[in-house]
Design a protein around this motif. Structure first.
Motif, PDB file in Angstrom:
ATOM      1  N   GLU A  13     -53.217 -35.708   5.768  1.00  0.00           N
ATOM      2  CA  GLU A  13     -54.550 -36.060   6.255  1.00  0.00           C
ATOM      3  C   GLU A  13     -55.268 -34.808   6.728  1.00  0.00           C
ATOM      4  OE1 GLU A  13     -56.540 -38.763   9.850  1.00  0.00           O
ATOM      5  OE2 GLU A  13     -54.439 -39.011   9.294  1.00  0.00           O
ATOM      6  N   SER A  14     -56.488 -34.597   6.279  1.00  0.00           N
ATOM      7  CA  SER A  14     -57.267 -33.459   6.752  1.00  0.00           C
ATOM      8  C   SER A  14     -57.668 -33.687   8.199  1.00  0.00           C
ATOM      9  CB  SER A  14     -58.518 -33.282   5.880  1.00  0.00           C
ATOM     10  OG  SER A  14     -59.349 -34.432   5.964  1.00  0.00           O
ATOM     11  N   GLY A  15     -57.764 -32.616   8.940  1.00  0.00           N
ATOM     12  CA  GLY A  15     -58.105 -32.715  10.349  1.00  0.00           C
ATOM     13  C   GLY A  15     -56.923 -32.966  11.249  1.00  0.00           C
ATOM     14  N   THR A  67     -53.179 -37.783  15.322  1.00  0.00           N
ATOM     15  CA  THR A  67     -53.578 -36.557  14.616  1.00  0.00           C
ATOM     16  C   THR A  67     -53.548 -35.319  15.498  1.00  0.00           C
ATOM     17  OG1 THR A  67     -55.914 -36.983  15.117  1.00  0.00           O
ATOM     18  CG2 THR A  67     -55.040 -37.844  13.021  1.00  0.00           C
TER      19      THR A  67
END
Length: 841
Positions: free
Chosen positions: A566-568, A683
């Motif tokens: 996942e980006s971020g 995240t």
């Protein structure tokens, strides 16, 4: 010459070009000698370069004044500047594994050294061997003078230079030598001899006999004999030409020294040191002849200089800081600096007494070795005050400790034994705790027991045996109570949950109730995550000075498992955390790897995925240390009660990365969230509590070797919190001990040893010494003056103390470490203790 030079080879002639002195002063190699050698080389079809690094002045200026300029012009020889430096590996080194010397060594095929026979105030004689000191570029010579303050240390360094340069031939100018106050302030003396040979030590030995000097009074020849570097016995040297006895100058004025064997006098070491200090000649400026040129100040290796021509006479030389290298005396162009003898030297025949005694002892040693009388060698070793009679080690070792040190093997038999780098001692200094990982370094995490051993009886007690496929290790004692903390890996490991950096936890066992552990840190892997619980693994748990809070390093399972999905999302990066008591944490049982913890655990450092080059941002925080037993004093005089120093990885402005010293100030309450959740999110990793302040202490990007260097080690703080210790390379590439002030960030080099620091280190309880491994020995270094002393004999790599741990006991009288001990079937790690008998360091 044809035996040395082949057609077309580039030949470097290395005369002695100390400074801009006329040839008639006998300071430099005479131009006539240089001219003759140039012609011989050219007749052998060699290309000639002439080079040196003068102690003062530009090379061309020195060549002009000493009369070499016409020779260079007449013969077509080229001058070679030694100002460009190059780092060389030293084969079979005695002092340093690498040396920075002139790059000219890379540009020539053959070296012929052309020394001048002279006395030398520090080294007794300068000749064939000493001449190669000029291969060190410029001011680096002063750097080594400061580091090699004892003549025997400098002698071993010069032999290392020879191991790199390997001169093929020496032709010594002893036609007009220098006697008296050499190497520049003495008087010319006709000897009328040219000495030549392939063995530089042999040439110096013959030169000594010509001027009536015992070769064993010359530190370089003593070191050469001990290291079997050439021939140092006149009886073993094959001589051509007339009998040397017919050429001898028996009344040649020599430099007198109290030889190092002064310590053989049957007096206390402290008294002998005092006698030597008061007996040693000191530089003194003759005010009427001083021109205030500043050469002495600029070339003094002590910074700031120990000599001050502008001050009133009593203060011109700081005797407490002067290291008696005599660079000022050697380089003064006006010869305005005398070496003033003390009253003690003028009235006490100490030289004669020490030399006669040393000759007597040398005869006993020779007798003992020849007739194999170990009792005699043992007696002499005890008299000398060392643990071995290996003379090479005695003279090359750092200054010895006033107290005796006794090494004792504590554990025996098969099995693995690994010490943590700190906290291995029980509060009463009677027991040592360890784990049982099998490999020598502990890299393989396969230990299944935590044990402790009594240092007096050798009794071993098992504190914990892991169950269900788990492994355990890296254990430390509480500073005041009978309990230890260690890492426990996963029980019932599976392919997706086996041991790694984010699959481990801290547990505590009371040594009086072996086998029963409590969980230090809670774990919660199910969102929303629980404040005070971790989502990964903790490592190397260490109590603070009060025995309340525990620090650790941490990596995050949640981020590691989802890497790249996942980006971020923040990457999993190592950070530093703290667990505090009084706030037990309970978590849900939704995940089979969740568990409760008795302490409230948080992260206290911040890392970023991509640090900006040149900024204070870091990608990794690790190898932390509690500062002081009660924190440290801020610049405003107030006290910061708890703080951690740690290593932070930065991006350098010029590219690449380095490790700098960082610090976090901790508030009294770590349970209050800061700008983001203490527990983190899916995240983002857990965020530090409110009031945590992270700041950078060191900025070393501009140094030749930026950042922390050397063996893996944890930062360590002095007990009073005024200094943080770390390892960094000096400008010569040798790993040294350094300290950092936690309030101001001031970085100071502590050691200047010829050997690199070879291990993690610890402070003594008084804060006056640091214990570490160096050159195959357990050593301690004085924080006051940076002097390092050996406590155990030097051992080869296979049996030397291991680099992972060298730990002072709470009472300050013992140091624990691990050595690899051979056995008939397999070598095993064994725990050793060196005990200091005397004043608590």
């Amino acid at each position: 010459m044809e035996a040395v030079v082949r057609p077309g080879q580039r030949v470097l002639l290395k005369p002695n070009l100390l400074g801009a002195f006329p040839a008639s002063r006998a300071v430099t190699t005479h131009p006539a000698v240089v001219r003759a050698v140039i012609k011989l080389v050219q007749e052998a079809d060699g290309q000639v370069w002439i080079g040196d690094s003068p102690g003062m002045g530009d090379l061309r200026r020195v060549v002009e004044v000493c009369g070499l300029a016409p020779v260079v012009a007449e013969t077509g020889a080229r001058l070679l500047d030694f100002g460009v430096a190059h780092e060389f590996e030293v084969p079979d080194y005695a002092v340093v594994p690498r040396l920075v010397l002139t790059q000219a060594l890379c540009e020539v095929d053959v070296i012929i050294t052309l020394p001048k026979l002279k006395t030398h105030a520090q080294m007794t004689l300068t000749g064939a061997l000493k001449n190669q000191y000029g291969l060190i570029p410029g001011t680096l010579k002063s750097h080594w003078h400061f580091r090699m303050q004892q003549p025997e240390w400098l002698a071993s360094l010069i032999l290392d230079i020879h191991r790199v340069a390997r001169p093929s031939l020496v032709i010594m100018d002893a036609v007009t030598a220098m006697e008296g106050k050499g190497p520049s302030a003495g008087n010319p003396r006709q000897v009328g001899v040219i000495l030549a040979g392939r063995d530089l030590a042999a040439v110096d030995t013959v030169a000594c006999h010509l001027i009536g000097l015992n070769p064993m009074r010359v530190p370089l020849l003593t070191a050469a004999r001990q290291q079997e570097f050439g021939t140092t016995s006149i009886e073993q040297i094959q001589l051509a030409g007339p009998d040397w006895r017919t050429l001898a100058v028996p009344d040649f004025k020599k430099v007198e020294h109290v030889v190092d064997l002064l310590r053989l006098l049957p007096l206390p070491a402290s008294l002998l040191r005092g006698i030597r200090w008061h007996w040693t000649a000191r530089p003194r400026i003759r005010a009427g002849e001083c021109t205030r040129c500043g050469v002495c100040v600029n070339h003094c290796p002590v910074k700031p200089a120990a000599i001050h021509p502008e001050l009133p006479v009593p203060q011109q030389v700081d005797d407490q800081r002067c290291i008696c290298c005599y660079c000022c005396h050697e380089l003064c162009p006006s010869h305005a600096i005398d070496l003033r003898e003390s009253w003690l030297k003028r009235h006490l025949p100490l030289e004669t007494l020490a030399n006669r005694l040393s000759d007597f002892v040398a005869g006993l040693v020779s007798f003992g070795k020849r007739f194999r009388t170990p009792w005699l060698l043992t007696f002499l070793a005890g008299w000398i005050g060392g643990s071995t009679l290996d003379s090479a080690e005695i003279t090359a070792a750092p200054q010895r400790l006033d107290m005796k040190a006794m090494e004792t093997q504590i554990t025996r038999g098969p099995g693995g034994r690994i010490l943590t780098h700190t906290g291995v001692w029980s509060p009463d200094s009677e027991w040592i705790v360890y784990d049982t990982r099998s490999d020598a370094s502990g890299t393989v995490f396969d230990g299944t027991r935590i044990e402790m051993v009594n240092i007096r009886t050798g009794e071993v007690r098992s504190l914990y045996t892991s169950q269900h496929g788990a492994c355990c290790g890296v254990t430390t004692f509480h500073p005041r109570e009978s309990k230890v903390i260690f890492i426990l890996g996963p029980e019932n490991p599976t392919p997706d949950w086996s041991y790694n950096a984010w699959h481990r936890q801290g547990v505590i066992v009371d040594t009086r109730h072996a086998g029963t552990v409590i969980h230090l840190d809670a774990r919660d892997l199910t969102p929303p995550f629980t404040a005070g619980a971790l989502r990964g693994g903790s490592h190397v748990h260490v109590w603070d000075g009060s025995g309340e809070w525990v620090s650790f390093t941490y990596e995050d399972h949640v981020l590691a498992a989802a890497a790249g999905t996942e980006s971020g999302r923040e990457p999993n990066q190592r950070n530093v955390g703290v667990s505090v008591p009084g706030h037990p944490v309970k978590v849900s049982g939704e995940h089979p790897r969740n568990h409760d913890g008795e302490y409230f655990s948080v992260l206290v450092t911040r890392t970023v995925a991509e640090p900006r080059p040149g900024s204070d941002e870091i990608r990794r925080a690790c190898e932390e240390a509690w500062i002081g037993s009660k924190g440290y004093v801020r610049t405003d005089g107030s006290r910061q009660g708890r703080a951690l120093a740690f290593q932070g990885e930065i991006e350098l402005p010029q590219g690449g990365s380095a490790i700098e010293v960082y610090l976090v100030d901790l508030p009294d309450d770590l349970t209050k969230p800061g700008e983001k959740p203490l527990a983190g999110t899916e995240t983002r990793r857990p965020y530090p509590p409110r009031g945590v302040v992270q700041r950078r202490l060191t900025h070393t990007a501009d140094r030749p070797y930026p950042g922390i260097q050397g063996p893996r080690h944890w930062l360590r703080s002095s007990p009073d919190g005024s200094r943080i210790g770390c390892l960094m390379k000096d400008d010569s590439g040798i790993v040294q001990l350094w300290t950092v002030n936690p309030a101001r960030g001031e970085l100071a080099q502590l050691t200047r040893n010829p050997w690199p620091i070879g291990s993690a280190f610890t402070w003594s309880p008084t804060g006056r010494h640091l214990a570490h491994i160096m050159d195959g020995s357990v050593c301690i270094t004085s924080v006051e003056n940076g002097q390092t002393v050996r406590l155990t004999p030097r051992r080869d790599e296979a049996t030397a103390p291991r680099p992972e741990a060298c730990v002072f006991s709470p009472d300050g009288l013992k140091i624990a470490y691990v050595r690899r001990v051979p056995s008939p079937t397999e070598n095993h790690n064994q725990i050793f203790v060196v005990t200091l008998a005397g004043q608590n360091p």
